[in-house]
Write a protein that holds these residues in place. Structure first.
Motif, PDB file in Angstrom:
ATOM      1  N   LEU A  62     -23.985  26.022 -16.830  1.00  0.00           N
ATOM      2  CA  LEU A  62     -24.799  24.485 -16.664  1.00  0.00           C
ATOM      3  C   LEU A  62     -23.781  24.168 -17.091  1.00  0.00           C
ATOM      4  N   GLN A  88     -21.303  11.396 -18.437  1.00  0.00           N
ATOM      5  CA  GLN A  88     -22.589  11.647 -17.024  1.00  0.00           C
ATOM      6  C   GLN A  88     -23.129  13.714 -17.047  1.00  0.00           C
ATOM      7  N   ARG A 118     -25.614  16.859 -17.453  1.00  0.00           N
ATOM      8  CA  ARG A 118     -27.202  17.063 -16.834  1.00  0.00           C
ATOM      9  C   ARG A 118     -27.883  16.877 -17.782  1.00  0.00           C
ATOM     10  N   ILE A 150     -30.593  10.725 -17.117  1.00  0.00           N
ATOM     11  CA  ILE A 150     -29.945  11.786 -17.534  1.00  0.00           C
ATOM     12  C   ILE A 150     -31.020  12.036 -18.028  1.00  0.00           C
ATOM     13  N   SER A 182     -32.211  20.861 -16.628  1.00  0.00           N
ATOM     14  CA  SER A 182     -31.213  20.168 -15.560  1.00  0.00           C
ATOM     15  C   SER A 182     -30.787  19.862 -13.816  1.00  0.00           C
ATOM     16  N   GLU A 183     -32.561  20.526 -13.290  1.00  0.00           N
ATOM     17  CA  GLU A 183     -32.684  21.337 -11.965  1.00  0.00           C
ATOM     18  C   GLU A 183     -33.126  19.399 -11.622  1.00  0.00           C
ATOM     19  N   GLY A 191     -32.272  16.322 -13.706  1.00  0.00           N
ATOM     20  CA  GLY A 191     -31.586  15.456 -13.803  1.00  0.00           C
ATOM     21  C   GLY A 191     -30.655  14.998 -12.774  1.00  0.00           C
ATOM     22  N   ASN A 192     -29.724  14.680 -13.129  1.00  0.00           N
ATOM     23  CA  ASN A 192     -28.712  13.922 -12.160  1.00  0.00           C
ATOM     24  C   ASN A 192     -28.152  14.687 -11.105  1.00  0.00           C
TER      25      ASN A 192
END
Length: 126
Positions: A4, A48, A50, A79, A122-123, A125-126
């Motif tokens: 990650l 940037q 995650r 974010i 994180s899935e 997010g950006n």
């Protein structure tokens, strides 16, 4: 868990920060460290990440202010931010969510639970 990358860890207490960095790295998470809210905002804009793990009691700019500021900035408002705090009451949790946090984790950290939150956010997010 797959790698990650990257997660911004905002923690002013050096021992806590170092311990979390080691544990996250062992779990396959790339970590960008920051020591205060102002530095966190700068790194959010440049790196940037995650996900952001944000201590709320920080020098220079506290986590609540940093979260509110991030949510007003089009370049970083997407974010996800997880509040990391020793404040464990429901009112504290609500204050973090009202400031713009997407999730909340108390200290001492439930590490498997924190990893699950990082992976989930994180899935999305950006």
């Amino acid at each position: 868990m797959s790698k990650l990358a990257p997660v911004l860890l905002v923690e002013d207490h050096e021992l806590n920060r170092d311990m979390l960095i080691r544990r996250l790295n062992r779990a396959g998470v790339e970590v960008i460290p920051a020591g205060d809210g102002q530095q966190a905002l700068e790194l959010m804009r440049s790196a940037q990440p995650r996900v952001v793990l944000m201590d709320m009691n920080l020098p220079i700019m506290d986590g609540w202010t940093a979260c509110r500021t991030a949510r007003e900035d089009d370049s970083i408002k997407h974010i996800p931010i997880i509040a990391l705090t020793a404040h464990a009451s429901e009112a504290d949790r609500q204050q973090a969510m009202d400031a713009g946090c997407d999730d909340y984790a108390t200290k001492p950290v439930d590490f498997p639970g924190l990893l699950a939150k990082i992976e989930s956010l994180s899935e999305t997010g950006n």
